[in-house]
Design a protein around this motif. Structure first.
Motif, PDB file in Angstrom:
ATOM      1  N   PRO A 174       0.813  -1.205   0.000  1.00  0.00           N
ATOM      2  CA  PRO A 174       0.000   0.000   0.000  1.00  0.00           C
ATOM      3  C   PRO A 174       0.852   1.262   0.000  1.00  0.00           C
ATOM      4  CG  PRO A 174       0.135  -0.823   2.222  1.00  0.00           C
ATOM      5  CD  PRO A 174       0.902  -1.793   1.337  1.00  0.00           C
ATOM      6  N   ASN A 175       0.299   2.259  -0.585  1.00  0.00           N
ATOM      7  CA  ASN A 175       0.922   3.563  -0.648  1.00  0.00           C
ATOM      8  C   ASN A 175      -0.068   4.542  -0.034  1.00  0.00           C
ATOM      9  OD1 ASN A 175       1.695   6.137  -1.451  1.00  0.00           O
ATOM     10  ND2 ASN A 175       2.509   5.428  -3.398  1.00  0.00           N
ATOM     11  N   GLU A 176       0.340   5.259   0.987  1.00  0.00           N
ATOM     12  CA  GLU A 176      -0.573   6.149   1.692  1.00  0.00           C
ATOM     13  C   GLU A 176      -1.150   7.246   0.791  1.00  0.00           C
ATOM     14  OE1 GLU A 176       1.093   7.531   5.359  1.00  0.00           O
ATOM     15  OE2 GLU A 176       1.436   5.496   6.071  1.00  0.00           O
ATOM     16  N   ASP A 177      -0.527   7.481  -0.356  1.00  0.00           N
ATOM     17  CA  ASP A 177      -1.046   8.468  -1.307  1.00  0.00           C
ATOM     18  C   ASP A 177      -2.194   7.911  -2.144  1.00  0.00           C
ATOM     19  OD1 ASP A 177       0.855  10.304  -0.445  1.00  0.00           O
ATOM     20  OD2 ASP A 177       2.323   9.659  -1.941  1.00  0.00           O
ATOM     21  N   CYS A 178      -2.406   6.615  -2.066  1.00  0.00           N
ATOM     22  CA  CYS A 178      -3.469   5.973  -2.844  1.00  0.00           C
ATOM     23  C   CYS A 178      -4.842   6.436  -2.336  1.00  0.00           C
ATOM     24  CB  CYS A 178      -3.350   4.457  -2.721  1.00  0.00           C
ATOM     25  SG  CYS A 178      -4.650   3.536  -3.548  1.00  0.00           S
ATOM     26  N   VAL A 179      -5.740   6.713  -3.258  1.00  0.00           N
ATOM     27  CA  VAL A 179      -7.081   7.169  -2.875  1.00  0.00           C
ATOM     28  C   VAL A 179      -7.868   6.094  -2.122  1.00  0.00           C
ATOM     29  CG1 VAL A 179      -7.251   8.873  -4.722  1.00  0.00           C
ATOM     30  CG2 VAL A 179      -8.059   6.548  -5.128  1.00  0.00           C
ATOM     31  N   ASN A 180      -7.487   4.839  -2.266  1.00  0.00           N
ATOM     32  CA  ASN A 180      -8.184   3.741  -1.591  1.00  0.00           C
ATOM     33  C   ASN A 180      -7.551   3.353  -0.254  1.00  0.00           C
ATOM     34  OD1 ASN A 180     -10.073   3.407  -3.687  1.00  0.00           O
ATOM     35  ND2 ASN A 180      -8.584   2.202  -4.846  1.00  0.00           N
ATOM     36  N   TYR A 181      -6.454   3.998   0.116  1.00  0.00           N
ATOM     37  CA  TYR A 181      -5.683   3.564   1.281  1.00  0.00           C
ATOM     38  C   TYR A 181      -6.523   3.457   2.552  1.00  0.00           C
ATOM     39  CZ  TYR A 181      -1.930   3.036   4.616  1.00  0.00           C
ATOM     40  OH  TYR A 181      -1.112   2.556   5.607  1.00  0.00           O
ATOM     41  N   SER A 182      -7.319   4.436   2.841  1.00  0.00           N
ATOM     42  CA  SER A 182      -8.051   4.450   4.116  1.00  0.00           C
ATOM     43  C   SER A 182      -9.066   3.306   4.230  1.00  0.00           C
ATOM     44  CB  SER A 182      -8.750   5.790   4.316  1.00  0.00           C
ATOM     45  OG  SER A 182      -9.743   5.972   3.325  1.00  0.00           O
ATOM     46  N   HIS A 183      -9.555   2.830   3.128  1.00  0.00           N
ATOM     47  CA  HIS A 183     -10.538   1.742   3.182  1.00  0.00           C
ATOM     48  C   HIS A 183     -10.089   0.485   2.421  1.00  0.00           C
ATOM     49  CE1 HIS A 183     -11.522   4.204  -0.362  1.00  0.00           C
ATOM     50  NE2 HIS A 183     -11.922   3.077  -0.910  1.00  0.00           N
ATOM     51  N   CYS A 184      -8.796   0.367   2.213  1.00  0.00           N
ATOM     52  CA  CYS A 184      -8.254  -0.785   1.491  1.00  0.00           C
ATOM     53  C   CYS A 184      -8.363  -2.048   2.361  1.00  0.00           C
ATOM     54  CB  CYS A 184      -6.796  -0.530   1.125  1.00  0.00           C
ATOM     55  SG  CYS A 184      -6.034  -1.893   0.236  1.00  0.00           S
ATOM     56  N   HIS A 185      -8.854  -3.117   1.769  1.00  0.00           N
ATOM     57  CA  HIS A 185      -9.036  -4.364   2.500  1.00  0.00           C
ATOM     58  C   HIS A 185      -7.818  -5.282   2.450  1.00  0.00           C
ATOM     59  CE1 HIS A 185     -13.217  -3.484   3.243  1.00  0.00           C
ATOM     60  NE2 HIS A 185     -13.332  -3.141   1.972  1.00  0.00           N
TER      61      HIS A 185
ATOM     62  N   PHE B 185      -2.259  -7.257   4.119  1.00  0.00           N
ATOM     63  CA  PHE B 185      -1.638  -8.395   3.429  1.00  0.00           C
ATOM     64  C   PHE B 185      -0.351  -7.950   2.743  1.00  0.00           C
ATOM     65  CE2 PHE B 185      -0.970 -10.413  -0.700  1.00  0.00           C
ATOM     66  CZ  PHE B 185      -0.630 -11.689  -0.284  1.00  0.00           C
ATOM     67  N   TRP B 186      -0.414  -6.826   1.996  1.00  0.00           N
ATOM     68  CA  TRP B 186       0.776  -6.348   1.288  1.00  0.00           C
ATOM     69  C   TRP B 186       1.873  -5.968   2.272  1.00  0.00           C
ATOM     70  CZ3 TRP B 186       0.841  -8.281  -3.109  1.00  0.00           C
ATOM     71  CH2 TRP B 186      -0.239  -8.261  -3.961  1.00  0.00           C
ATOM     72  N   ASN B 187       1.504  -5.343   3.385  1.00  0.00           N
ATOM     73  CA  ASN B 187       2.502  -5.000   4.396  1.00  0.00           C
ATOM     74  C   ASN B 187       3.164  -6.246   4.969  1.00  0.00           C
ATOM     75  OD1 ASN B 187       2.504  -2.170   4.425  1.00  0.00           O
ATOM     76  ND2 ASN B 187       0.680  -2.099   5.708  1.00  0.00           N
ATOM     77  N   ALA B 188       2.361  -7.257   5.294  1.00  0.00           N
ATOM     78  CA  ALA B 188       2.908  -8.503   5.845  1.00  0.00           C
ATOM     79  C   ALA B 188       3.805  -9.203   4.840  1.00  0.00           C
ATOM     80  CB  ALA B 188       1.769  -9.424   6.290  1.00  0.00           C
TER      81      ALA B 188
ATOM     82  N   GLU C 196       9.501 -22.936   4.167  1.00  0.00           N
ATOM     83  CA  GLU C 196       8.156 -23.260   3.710  1.00  0.00           C
ATOM     84  C   GLU C 196       7.201 -22.261   4.351  1.00  0.00           C
ATOM     85  OE1 GLU C 196       5.497 -27.152   4.077  1.00  0.00           O
ATOM     86  OE2 GLU C 196       7.620 -27.508   3.626  1.00  0.00           O
ATOM     87  N   ILE C 197       6.285 -21.771   3.602  1.00  0.00           N
ATOM     88  CA  ILE C 197       5.367 -20.766   4.124  1.00  0.00           C
ATOM     89  C   ILE C 197       4.245 -21.439   4.898  1.00  0.00           C
ATOM     90  CG2 ILE C 197       3.721 -18.953   3.546  1.00  0.00           C
ATOM     91  CD1 ILE C 197       5.422 -18.348   1.093  1.00  0.00           C
ATOM     92  N   THR C 198       4.220 -21.180   6.176  1.00  0.00           N
ATOM     93  CA  THR C 198       3.129 -21.604   7.036  1.00  0.00           C
ATOM     94  C   THR C 198       2.859 -20.416   7.935  1.00  0.00           C
ATOM     95  OG1 THR C 198       3.917 -23.865   6.983  1.00  0.00           O
ATOM     96  CG2 THR C 198       2.336 -23.310   8.716  1.00  0.00           C
ATOM     97  N   LEU C 199       1.858 -19.672   7.595  1.00  0.00           N
ATOM     98  CA  LEU C 199       1.599 -18.433   8.308  1.00  0.00           C
ATOM     99  C   LEU C 199       0.166 -18.400   8.809  1.00  0.00           C
ATOM    100  CD1 LEU C 199       2.456 -15.518   9.045  1.00  0.00           C
ATOM    101  CD2 LEU C 199       1.718 -14.853   6.767  1.00  0.00           C
ATOM    102  N   THR C 200       0.022 -18.243  10.091  1.00  0.00           N
ATOM    103  CA  THR C 200      -1.290 -17.994  10.676  1.00  0.00           C
ATOM    104  C   THR C 200      -1.101 -16.768  11.537  1.00  0.00           C
ATOM    105  OG1 THR C 200      -1.808 -20.320  10.716  1.00  0.00           O
ATOM    106  CG2 THR C 200      -3.142 -18.900  12.122  1.00  0.00           C
ATOM    107  N   ASP C 201      -1.765 -15.698  11.159  1.00  0.00           N
ATOM    108  CA  ASP C 201      -1.550 -14.449  11.854  1.00  0.00           C
ATOM    109  C   ASP C 201      -2.828 -13.639  11.851  1.00  0.00           C
ATOM    110  OD1 ASP C 201      -0.267 -12.423  13.167  1.00  0.00           O
ATOM    111  OD2 ASP C 201       0.899 -11.752  11.446  1.00  0.00           O
ATOM    112  N   LYS C 202      -3.105 -12.995  12.948  1.00  0.00           N
ATOM    113  CA  LYS C 202      -4.239 -12.072  13.005  1.00  0.00           C
ATOM    114  C   LYS C 202      -3.725 -10.722  12.526  1.00  0.00           C
ATOM    115  CE  LYS C 202      -7.606 -14.147  15.462  1.00  0.00           C
ATOM    116  NZ  LYS C 202      -8.996 -14.094  15.251  1.00  0.00           N
ATOM    117  N   LEU C 203      -4.383 -10.173  11.552  1.00  0.00           N
ATOM    118  CA  LEU C 203      -4.013  -8.867  11.042  1.00  0.00           C
ATOM    119  C   LEU C 203      -5.154  -7.899  11.320  1.00  0.00           C
ATOM    120  CD1 LEU C 203      -2.587  -9.889   7.562  1.00  0.00           C
ATOM    121  CD2 LEU C 203      -1.304  -9.328   9.614  1.00  0.00           C
ATOM    122  N   ALA C 204      -4.826  -6.777  11.903  1.00  0.00           N
ATOM    123  CA  ALA C 204      -5.861  -5.764  12.150  1.00  0.00           C
ATOM    124  C   ALA C 204      -6.148  -5.052  10.840  1.00  0.00           C
ATOM    125  CB  ALA C 204      -5.374  -4.775  13.185  1.00  0.00           C
TER     126      ALA C 204
END
Length: 159
Positions: free
Chosen positions: A90-101, A105-108, A134-142
């Motif tokens: 994500p890029n904070e300049d993006c118009v969708n940033y505040s409500h991006c779903h 995920f991209w940050n992680a 090997e990717i095994t990821l279980t994480d709670k993301l806010a």
């Protein structure tokens, strides 16, 4: 993002590690790696400016690694070219940033990729001793105002 400049810089450093301390010229690297000499000039300027290579003058001069290949991490090369951003969303300049779903995920993903590249050295690439866990990821993301989403990636690719 891993640009062509970054890929060529890595290829050049790996080549220099393979020749084991012998000074190399831009012409030699250009021919060996099939990279434009003019583009290499720009890349080596950046590599020298950031302390990865040193230039040696004279008849038998050229460039040498400033540090042992085991002390040059892949992430360092990437960071000096693009401030360490591998996924430009994500890029904070993006118009969708505040409500991006999917910004969490991209940050992680970016953080995981950075952690991996901070462990791999030029010597690891030369010796082929790098490993990818090997990717095994279980994480709670806010997400958006404390809503929780579950990210589960478990062995999705079976051989």
């Amino acid at each position: 993002m891993i640009t062509k400049e970054i890929r060529y810089a890595l290829r050049s450093l790996v080549y220099m590690a393979i020749v084991d301390g012998r000074p190399v010229t831009l012409e030699e690297v250009s021919k060996a790696e099939n990279i434009s000499k003019n583009f290499l000039r720009k890349i080596f300027h950046c590599l020298k400016h950031n302390g990865f290579v040193t230039s040696i003058r004279g008849k038998y001069g050229g460039y040498v690694l400033s540090r042992p290949p085991s002390e040059i991490y892949v992430y360092e090369i990437i960071a000096c070219h693009n401030e360490g951003v591998l996924v430009d969303c994500p890029n904070e300049d993006c118009v969708n940033y505040s409500h991006c779903h999917i910004k969490d995920f991209w940050n992680a993903l970016n953080e995981s990729f950075i952690k991996l590249l901070k462990r791999i050295t030029i010597a690891d690439i030369v010796d082929k001793t790098y490993t990818f866990p090997e990717i095994t990821l279980t994480d709670k993301l806010a997400t958006n105002n404390s809503q929780d989403s579950q990210l589960n990636i478990h062995n999705s690719i079976k051989e």
